[in-house]
Enzyme design. Structure first.
Site, PDB file in Angstrom:
ATOM      1  N   ARG A  14      45.735  31.315  37.682  1.00 26.74           N
ATOM      2  CA  ARG A  14      45.591  31.322  39.154  1.00 26.74           C
ATOM      3  C   ARG A  14      44.736  30.161  39.638  1.00 26.74           C
ATOM      4  O   ARG A  14      43.634  29.944  39.127  1.00 26.74           O
ATOM      5  CB  ARG A  14      44.932  32.622  39.608  1.00 26.74           C
ATOM      6  CG  ARG A  14      45.860  33.790  39.455  1.00 26.74           C
ATOM      7  CD  ARG A  14      45.126  35.096  39.553  1.00 26.74           C
ATOM      8  NE  ARG A  14      46.056  36.146  39.161  1.00 26.74           N
ATOM      9  CZ  ARG A  14      46.303  37.239  39.880  1.00 26.74           C
ATOM     10  NH1 ARG A  14      45.673  37.439  40.992  1.00 26.74           N
ATOM     11  NH2 ARG A  14      47.172  38.121  39.467  1.00 26.74           N
ATOM     12  N   SER A  72      51.673  59.900  40.558  1.00 21.69           N
ATOM     13  CA  SER A  72      51.468  58.576  41.132  1.00 21.69           C
ATOM     14  C   SER A  72      52.791  57.805  41.197  1.00 21.69           C
ATOM     15  O   SER A  72      53.508  57.698  40.188  1.00 21.69           O
ATOM     16  CB  SER A  72      50.458  57.840  40.233  1.00 21.69           C
ATOM     17  OG  SER A  72      50.246  56.527  40.662  1.00 21.69           O
ATOM     18  N   SER A 100      53.133  46.297  49.326  1.00 21.82           N
ATOM     19  CA  SER A 100      52.848  44.980  49.886  1.00 21.82           C
ATOM     20  C   SER A 100      53.596  43.834  49.225  1.00 21.82           C
ATOM     21  O   SER A 100      53.697  42.764  49.808  1.00 21.82           O
ATOM     22  CB  SER A 100      51.354  44.695  49.801  1.00 21.82           C
ATOM     23  OG  SER A 100      50.993  44.499  48.461  1.00 21.82           O
ATOM     24  N   HIS A 129      48.368  48.453  54.095  1.00 21.53           N
ATOM     25  CA  HIS A 129      49.169  47.392  54.729  1.00 21.53           C
ATOM     26  C   HIS A 129      49.817  47.854  56.029  1.00 21.53           C
ATOM     27  O   HIS A 129      50.630  47.142  56.604  1.00 21.53           O
ATOM     28  CB  HIS A 129      50.224  46.863  53.750  1.00 21.53           C
ATOM     29  CG  HIS A 129      49.577  46.132  52.612  1.00 21.53           C
ATOM     30  ND1 HIS A 129      49.229  44.804  52.678  1.00 21.53           N
ATOM     31  CD2 HIS A 129      49.151  46.582  51.413  1.00 21.53           C
ATOM     32  CE1 HIS A 129      48.638  44.454  51.553  1.00 21.53           C
ATOM     33  NE2 HIS A 129      48.573  45.506  50.767  1.00 21.53           N
ATOM     34  N   THR A 182      42.208  50.024  54.930  1.00 20.86           N
ATOM     35  CA  THR A 182      41.289  48.888  54.789  1.00 20.86           C
ATOM     36  C   THR A 182      40.922  48.348  56.171  1.00 20.86           C
ATOM     37  O   THR A 182      41.689  48.497  57.132  1.00 20.86           O
ATOM     38  CB  THR A 182      41.928  47.755  53.962  1.00 20.86           C
ATOM     39  OG1 THR A 182      40.962  46.724  53.743  1.00 20.86           O
ATOM     40  CG2 THR A 182      43.135  47.138  54.657  1.00 20.86           C
ATOM     41  N   LYS A 214      42.471  43.758  56.392  1.00 21.70           N
ATOM     42  CA  LYS A 214      43.780  43.113  56.578  1.00 21.70           C
ATOM     43  C   LYS A 214      44.071  43.038  58.091  1.00 21.70           C
ATOM     44  O   LYS A 214      43.536  42.157  58.751  1.00 21.70           O
ATOM     45  CB  LYS A 214      44.829  43.845  55.738  1.00 21.70           C
ATOM     46  CG  LYS A 214      44.446  43.776  54.236  1.00 21.70           C
ATOM     47  CD  LYS A 214      45.498  44.248  53.300  1.00 21.70           C
ATOM     48  CE  LYS A 214      44.988  44.510  51.895  1.00 21.70           C
ATOM     49  NZ  LYS A 214      44.511  43.336  51.143  1.00 21.70           N
ATOM     50  N   THR A 247      25.961  52.091  45.940  1.00 21.84           N
ATOM     51  CA  THR A 247      26.182  50.702  46.352  1.00 21.84           C
ATOM     52  C   THR A 247      25.672  50.497  47.780  1.00 21.84           C
ATOM     53  O   THR A 247      25.666  51.444  48.579  1.00 21.84           O
ATOM     54  CB  THR A 247      27.686  50.334  46.227  1.00 21.84           C
ATOM     55  OG1 THR A 247      27.838  48.934  46.418  1.00 21.84           O
ATOM     56  CG2 THR A 247      28.554  51.071  47.219  1.00 21.84           C
ATOM     57  N   THR A 248      25.239  49.288  48.064  1.00 25.92           N
ATOM     58  CA  THR A 248      24.714  48.981  49.398  1.00 25.92           C
ATOM     59  C   THR A 248      25.795  49.168  50.463  1.00 25.92           C
ATOM     60  O   THR A 248      26.949  48.781  50.253  1.00 25.92           O
ATOM     61  CB  THR A 248      24.221  47.512  49.411  1.00 25.92           C
ATOM     62  OG1 THR A 248      23.199  47.394  48.422  1.00 25.92           O
ATOM     63  CG2 THR A 248      23.653  47.114  50.765  1.00 25.92           C
ATOM     64  N   THR A 256      50.400  40.442  39.321  1.00 33.88           N
ATOM     65  CA  THR A 256      50.525  41.046  40.654  1.00 33.88           C
ATOM     66  C   THR A 256      51.939  41.600  40.842  1.00 33.88           C
ATOM     67  O   THR A 256      52.135  42.641  41.468  1.00 33.88           O
ATOM     68  CB  THR A 256      50.196  40.003  41.745  1.00 33.88           C
ATOM     69  OG1 THR A 256      48.919  39.437  41.439  1.00 33.88           O
ATOM     70  CG2 THR A 256      50.137  40.621  43.114  1.00 33.88           C
TER      71      THR A 256
HETATM   72  C1  PLP Z   1      48.066  48.849  48.513  1.00 33.35           C
HETATM   73  C2  PLP Z   1      46.668  48.328  48.488  1.00 33.35           C
HETATM   74  N1  PLP Z   1      45.668  49.217  48.442  1.00 33.35           N
HETATM   75  C3  PLP Z   1      44.381  48.794  48.423  1.00 33.35           C
HETATM   76  C4  PLP Z   1      44.060  47.462  48.446  1.00 33.35           C
HETATM   77  C5  PLP Z   1      42.637  47.034  48.426  1.00 33.35           C
HETATM   78  O1  PLP Z   1      42.196  46.777  49.726  1.00 33.35           O
HETATM   79  P1  PLP Z   1      40.993  45.747  49.971  1.00 33.35           P
HETATM   80  O2  PLP Z   1      41.582  44.376  49.981  1.00 33.35           O
HETATM   81  O3  PLP Z   1      40.375  46.166  51.246  1.00 33.35           O
HETATM   82  O4  PLP Z   1      40.053  45.919  48.802  1.00 33.35           O
HETATM   83  C6  PLP Z   1      45.070  46.497  48.480  1.00 33.35           C
HETATM   84  C7  PLP Z   1      44.710  45.054  48.512  1.00 33.35           C
HETATM   85  O5  PLP Z   1      45.448  44.169  48.584  1.00 33.35           O
HETATM   86  C8  PLP Z   1      46.410  46.949  48.501  1.00 33.35           C
HETATM   87  O6  PLP Z   1      47.419  46.069  48.512  1.00 33.35           O
END
Ligand code: PLP
Length: 404
Positions: free
Chosen positions: A21, A136, A188, A216, A244, A247, A276-277, A362
């Site tokens: 990468r 899953s 995604s 997403h 999230t 995004k 964690t903080t 990926t």
């Molecule tokens: C389906 C999915 N879930 C969770 C995440 C993680 O989210 P974040 O980027 O906020 O860590 C991603 C990140 O690309 C994602 O594609």
């Protein structure tokens, strides 16, 4: 022991396979997005970003920037501690209330990223619920897979977006199992959207909990940006919605939303939440501003859908193969890691078009692609310039004009 030689050997293998990468070094320009300054020697000084997950350009929205700057000035930068030890600020509480309202749930809980929210929530549910079995979807994101693995609960993989396979696998679970169905709304990399109503139907039939990743989709779908579950009116029937802030909302952070008892349970037992903080208050304020804006305004989503449709139509007209789906993500399939990198390099260096090659791990080997995410701030001229560049390259590379 020469540790560096061990590292180098592994990295060489990545390079040989074309999967090493290389990051583009960019400086995003607030007010000019999707333009960015490039600091790469071979690229033009200014490039157009075509692969951002800041899907709606909210990262440069004046109100969002103002909320972040004003709050940093008022409260300082960091939260100063974990949520438990001095880091729980008013901004966190306000944001969690905003998120709960977004998804029409009792409560929400913040994490430092979407990755951490999936990892922490799934690992806690799987580890703490009696006789948990997590079912899953086979294309779930790495953060869900890692959370499930860490939980040490029994895991059953069901075929991607296949409610009938899920039904069979739920029926085969032991009668005493606490069943958790984990899946995403928008996947995604292919941009496909799950058959959510059927999945919920099947899960309810078997008394299973539903765990939905809307990473997403939040901000993007539904009248208030509550995701695909809002668009379909299914929010009430999903046990846990995860999302999230990094995004479509253009900031950073992750969250879950669900019942008060569920959020309190994760708050009390998830190490990824506890140790964690907390997010900086300024980040929380910016995210809340972005969510509040997209609850009221459909203009960004409307314009974005228009630009997505235009890019798809132009790709079709020029015979450039791309995956068809119902989302905002346009994958152009290259199916070779080295060619994918080469095409991305030429686009960047010769045309000032930045699109990151998406290679293994990926996506599976042989499905390498360029993943375009047109946004409301891409102009019609940007789209035309992009498709003309791709068309030139297609002719040059003599790539197959068909998606397998
Ligand atoms: C389906 C999915 N879930 C969770 C995440 C993680 O989210 P974040 O980027 O906020 O860590 C991603 C990140 O690309 C994602 O594609």
């Amino acid at each position: 022991m020469d540790f560096d030689a061990l590292f180098a050997k592994e990295l060489d293998a990545l390079r040989r396979d074309g999967n090493y990468r290389i990051f583009a070094e960019l400086e995003r320009e607030a007010g000019a997005f999707p333009r960015a300054t490039s600091h790469d020697a071979d690229a033009p000084d200014q490039v157009t970003v075509w692969c951002s997950n800041d899907y709606l350009g909210m990262g440069q929205h004046a109100d969002v920037i103002a909320a972040m700057c004003d709050t940093a000035r008022a409260c300082g930068t960091g939260a100063g501690g974990t949520r438990n030890i001095s880091g729980n600020t008013h901004q966190h509480a306000l944001l969690e209330a905003e998120l709960a309202d977004l998804h029409r749930k009792d409560a929400a809980l913040l994490f430092t990223s979407g990755y951490v929210s999936n990892w922490a929530a799934l690992s806690t549910l799987g580890a703490k619920l009696p006789d948990a079995v997590i079912l899953s979807d086979e294309k779930n994101h790495a953060s869900m897979i890692e959370g499930i693995r860490h939980s040490k609960a029994d895991k059953v993989i069901w075929r991607h977006n296949d409610p009938e396979d899920l039904d069979r696998k739920l029926a085969a679970c032991p009668s005493n199992a606490t069943k958790i169905v984990a899946f995403e709304s928008v996947y995604s990399m292919d941009g496909d959207i799950c058959p959510m109503d059927e999945i919920v139907e099947v899960a309810e039939k078997h008394g299973a909990m539903t765990y939905l990743d809307e990473v997403h989709a939040v901000g993007m779908y539904g009248p208030r940006g509550g995701g695909v579950s809002e668009r379909l009116g299914l929010q009430d029937r999903i046990t846990l919605i995860e999302g999230t802030l990094g995004k479509a909302y253009g900031v950073v952070g992750g969250y879950i939303a669900g019942s008060a008892a569920l959020c309190d349970f994760i708050r009390s037992f998830a190490s990824g939440f506890i140790f964690t903080t907390a997010l900086p208050p300024a980040v929380a304020a910016a995210a809340r501003t972005s969510i509040a804006h997209l609850k009221e305004s459909d203009a960004e989503r409307h314009r974005q859908r228009g630009q997505v449709a235009k890019l798809r139509a132009r790709l079709d007209a020029l015979g450039i193969p791309h995956l068809h789906n119902d989302s905002h993500i346009i994958p152009v399939m290259i199916k070779d890691p080295v060619k994918c990198r080469q095409i991305a390099d030429i686009l960047m260096n010769d045309f000032g078009i930045y699109v990151q090659p998406i290679n293994y791990p990926t996506v599976p080997k042989g499905t390498e692609r360029l993943r375009f995410t047109p946004g409301p701030l891409h102009s019609d001229e940007d789209i035309e310039y992009l498709v003309q560049a791709l068309s030139t390259l297609w002719k040059r590379c003599a790539l197959a004009h068909a998606v397998a």
